[in-house]
Design a protein around this motif. Structure first.
Motif, PDB file in Angstrom:
ATOM      1  N   ASP A  40       0.810  -1.213   0.000  1.00 47.65           N
ATOM      2  CA  ASP A  40       0.000   0.000   0.000  1.00 47.65           C
ATOM      3  C   ASP A  40       0.846   1.266   0.000  1.00 47.65           C
ATOM      4  O   ASP A  40       0.403   2.308  -0.501  1.00 47.65           O
ATOM      5  N   ALA A  41       2.054   1.197   0.546  1.00 49.55           N
ATOM      6  CA  ALA A  41       2.921   2.372   0.627  1.00 49.55           C
ATOM      7  C   ALA A  41       3.324   2.901  -0.754  1.00 49.55           C
ATOM      8  O   ALA A  41       3.675   4.074  -0.877  1.00 49.55           O
ATOM      9  N   VAL A  42       3.268   2.062  -1.781  1.00 46.97           N
ATOM     10  CA  VAL A  42       3.646   2.506  -3.129  1.00 46.97           C
ATOM     11  C   VAL A  42       2.448   2.630  -4.061  1.00 46.97           C
ATOM     12  O   VAL A  42       2.610   2.915  -5.245  1.00 46.97           O
ATOM     13  N   LEU A  43       1.238   2.422  -3.532  1.00 50.95           N
ATOM     14  CA  LEU A  43       0.029   2.545  -4.344  1.00 50.95           C
ATOM     15  C   LEU A  43      -0.636   3.896  -4.099  1.00 50.95           C
ATOM     16  O   LEU A  43      -0.768   4.329  -2.953  1.00 50.95           O
ATOM     17  N   ALA A  44      -1.096   4.531  -5.179  1.00 48.47           N
ATOM     18  CA  ALA A  44      -1.931   5.719  -5.027  1.00 48.47           C
ATOM     19  C   ALA A  44      -3.256   5.276  -4.415  1.00 48.47           C
ATOM     20  O   ALA A  44      -3.726   4.157  -4.664  1.00 48.47           O
ATOM     21  N   HIS A  45      -3.868   6.127  -3.628  1.00 42.71           N
ATOM     22  CA  HIS A  45      -5.148   5.790  -2.989  1.00 42.71           C
ATOM     23  C   HIS A  45      -6.207   5.433  -4.032  1.00 42.71           C
ATOM     24  O   HIS A  45      -7.050   4.565  -3.805  1.00 42.71           O
ATOM     25  N   ASP A  46      -6.142   6.081  -5.194  1.00 46.77           N
ATOM     26  CA  ASP A  46      -7.126   5.849  -6.257  1.00 46.77           C
ATOM     27  C   ASP A  46      -6.601   4.911  -7.341  1.00 46.77           C
ATOM     28  O   ASP A  46      -7.078   4.919  -8.477  1.00 46.77           O
ATOM     29  N   VAL A  47      -5.630   4.072  -7.014  1.00 46.88           N
ATOM     30  CA  VAL A  47      -5.049   3.122  -7.963  1.00 46.88           C
ATOM     31  C   VAL A  47      -6.141   2.285  -8.635  1.00 46.88           C
ATOM     32  O   VAL A  47      -7.168   1.981  -8.014  1.00 46.88           O
ATOM     33  N   VAL A  97       5.089  10.918 -15.448  1.00 45.51           N
ATOM     34  CA  VAL A  97       4.392   9.641 -15.585  1.00 45.51           C
ATOM     35  C   VAL A  97       5.352   8.630 -16.212  1.00 45.51           C
ATOM     36  O   VAL A  97       5.991   8.919 -17.228  1.00 45.51           O
ATOM     37  N   ALA A  98       5.452   7.455 -15.596  1.00 46.17           N
ATOM     38  CA  ALA A  98       6.344   6.400 -16.091  1.00 46.17           C
ATOM     39  C   ALA A  98       5.545   5.134 -16.353  1.00 46.17           C
ATOM     40  O   ALA A  98       4.525   4.887 -15.713  1.00 46.17           O
ATOM     41  N   TRP A  99       6.040   4.337 -17.300  1.00 42.51           N
ATOM     42  CA  TRP A  99       5.466   3.030 -17.606  1.00 42.51           C
ATOM     43  C   TRP A  99       6.540   1.994 -17.355  1.00 42.51           C
ATOM     44  O   TRP A  99       7.672   2.121 -17.806  1.00 42.51           O
ATOM     45  N   CYS A 100       6.161   0.946 -16.647  1.00 45.90           N
ATOM     46  CA  CYS A 100       7.082  -0.150 -16.376  1.00 45.90           C
ATOM     47  C   CYS A 100       6.425  -1.423 -16.887  1.00 45.90           C
ATOM     48  O   CYS A 100       5.369  -1.823 -16.400  1.00 45.90           O
ATOM     49  N   ARG A 101       7.035  -2.036 -17.895  1.00 41.62           N
ATOM     50  CA  ARG A 101       6.521  -3.293 -18.444  1.00 41.62           C
ATOM     51  C   ARG A 101       7.537  -4.388 -18.161  1.00 41.62           C
ATOM     52  O   ARG A 101       8.745  -4.154 -18.244  1.00 41.62           O
ATOM     53  N   HIS A 102       7.024  -5.578 -17.840  1.00 36.43           N
ATOM     54  CA  HIS A 102       7.935  -6.692 -17.578  1.00 36.43           C
ATOM     55  C   HIS A 102       7.170  -8.005 -17.643  1.00 36.43           C
ATOM     56  O   HIS A 102       5.942  -8.029 -17.693  1.00 36.43           O
ATOM     57  N   LEU A 103       7.933  -9.069 -17.680  1.00 30.70           N
ATOM     58  CA  LEU A 103       7.369 -10.408 -17.570  1.00 30.70           C
ATOM     59  C   LEU A 103       7.611 -10.896 -16.147  1.00 30.70           C
ATOM     60  O   LEU A 103       8.603 -10.525 -15.514  1.00 30.70           O
ATOM     61  N   LEU A 104       6.678 -11.711 -15.668  1.00 27.68           N
ATOM     62  CA  LEU A 104       6.761 -12.199 -14.293  1.00 27.68           C
ATOM     63  C   LEU A 104       6.541 -13.701 -14.287  1.00 27.68           C
ATOM     64  O   LEU A 104       5.454 -14.172 -14.625  1.00 27.68           O
ATOM     65  N   ASP A 105       7.589 -14.446 -13.950  1.00 28.14           N
ATOM     66  CA  ASP A 105       7.464 -15.896 -13.800  1.00 28.14           C
ATOM     67  C   ASP A 105       7.004 -16.183 -12.371  1.00 28.14           C
ATOM     68  O   ASP A 105       7.576 -15.668 -11.406  1.00 28.14           O
ATOM     69  N   VAL A 106       5.955 -16.992 -12.271  1.00 22.98           N
ATOM     70  CA  VAL A 106       5.346 -17.312 -10.980  1.00 22.98           C
ATOM     71  C   VAL A 106       5.520 -18.810 -10.727  1.00 22.98           C
ATOM     72  O   VAL A 106       5.194 -19.633 -11.587  1.00 22.98           O
ATOM     73  N   THR A 107       6.031 -19.151  -9.559  1.00 24.85           N
ATOM     74  CA  THR A 107       6.174 -20.555  -9.156  1.00 24.85           C
ATOM     75  C   THR A 107       5.307 -20.773  -7.928  1.00 24.85           C
ATOM     76  O   THR A 107       5.351 -19.993  -6.978  1.00 24.85           O
ATOM     77  N   THR A 108       4.509 -21.841  -7.960  1.00 29.44           N
ATOM     78  CA  THR A 108       3.645 -22.154  -6.820  1.00 29.44           C
ATOM     79  C   THR A 108       4.298 -23.222  -5.940  1.00 29.44           C
ATOM     80  O   THR A 108       5.300 -23.827  -6.307  1.00 29.44           O
ATOM     81  N   THR A 130       4.767   6.555  -7.407  1.00 30.47           N
ATOM     82  CA  THR A 130       3.570   5.923  -6.869  1.00 30.47           C
ATOM     83  C   THR A 130       2.829   5.226  -8.005  1.00 30.47           C
ATOM     84  O   THR A 130       2.642   5.804  -9.081  1.00 30.47           O
ATOM     85  N   ILE A 131       2.398   3.993  -7.764  1.00 26.03           N
ATOM     86  CA  ILE A 131       1.680   3.226  -8.790  1.00 26.03           C
ATOM     87  C   ILE A 131       0.235   3.716  -8.852  1.00 26.03           C
ATOM     88  O   ILE A 131      -0.477   3.693  -7.848  1.00 26.03           O
ATOM     89  N   VAL A 132      -0.174   4.140 -10.059  1.00 32.24           N
ATOM     90  CA  VAL A 132      -1.551   4.604 -10.248  1.00 32.24           C
ATOM     91  C   VAL A 132      -2.378   3.588 -11.041  1.00 32.24           C
ATOM     92  O   VAL A 132      -3.605   3.649 -11.028  1.00 32.24           O
TER      93      VAL A 132
END
Length: 145
Positions: A40-47, A97-108, A130-132
């Protein structure tokens, strides 16, 4: 979680691009550590959030909190996420305003893996980003058309 290489384009310096990535990486570290406050510390309240496993658009941290609460009382079936490995990170910006694109590998926990493509939009707020908007889409095993 290993730090990926961050490719920065446009008006940002490499260190500014890495600061954008650091805000995004905070979300993953907080998620894995069960620390909603860190997230939450890096999220905008209205994200706004498009999450791959929650169809309606979440609008604001109150919606996110409601989804979190529902996951406690009605957890998703299947094994929990054990590891996240972001890679192929691309960051650029226009003004504050910035855009961050990436791939995310998820392991369960059972060792199965999947990959998502993720886009975060961030706004510079003084010295921090802050992430909007967050958008993730799981890539099916057979790929996308």
């Amino acid at each position: 979680m290993p730090a990926p290489d961050v490719t920065v384009r446009g008006a940002l310096s490499q260190s500014e691009g890495e600061a954008v990535w650091a805000a995004v990486a905070t979300v993953y570290a907080g998620f894995l550590g069960g620390d909603a406050g860190a997230v939450d510390a890096v999220l905008a309240h209205d994200v706004t959030i498009w999450n791959h496993d929650h169809v309606p658009l979440m609008q604001g941290t109150a919606d996110l909190d409601a989804v979190r609460a529902a996951r406690v009382t009605d957890p998703a079936p299947g094994p929990a996420v054990a590891a996240l490995a972001p890679h192929t990170v691309l960051v650029d910006a226009h003004g504050d305003v910035a855009w961050c694109r990436h791939l995310l590998d998820v392991t369960t926990a059972d060792g199965s893996t999947s990959t998502a493509r993720v886009t975060d939009v961030l706004r510079r707020d003084g010295e921090r980003w802050t992430i909007v908007h967050h958008h993730e889409q799981e890539i099916p095993p057979h790929g996308l058309p």
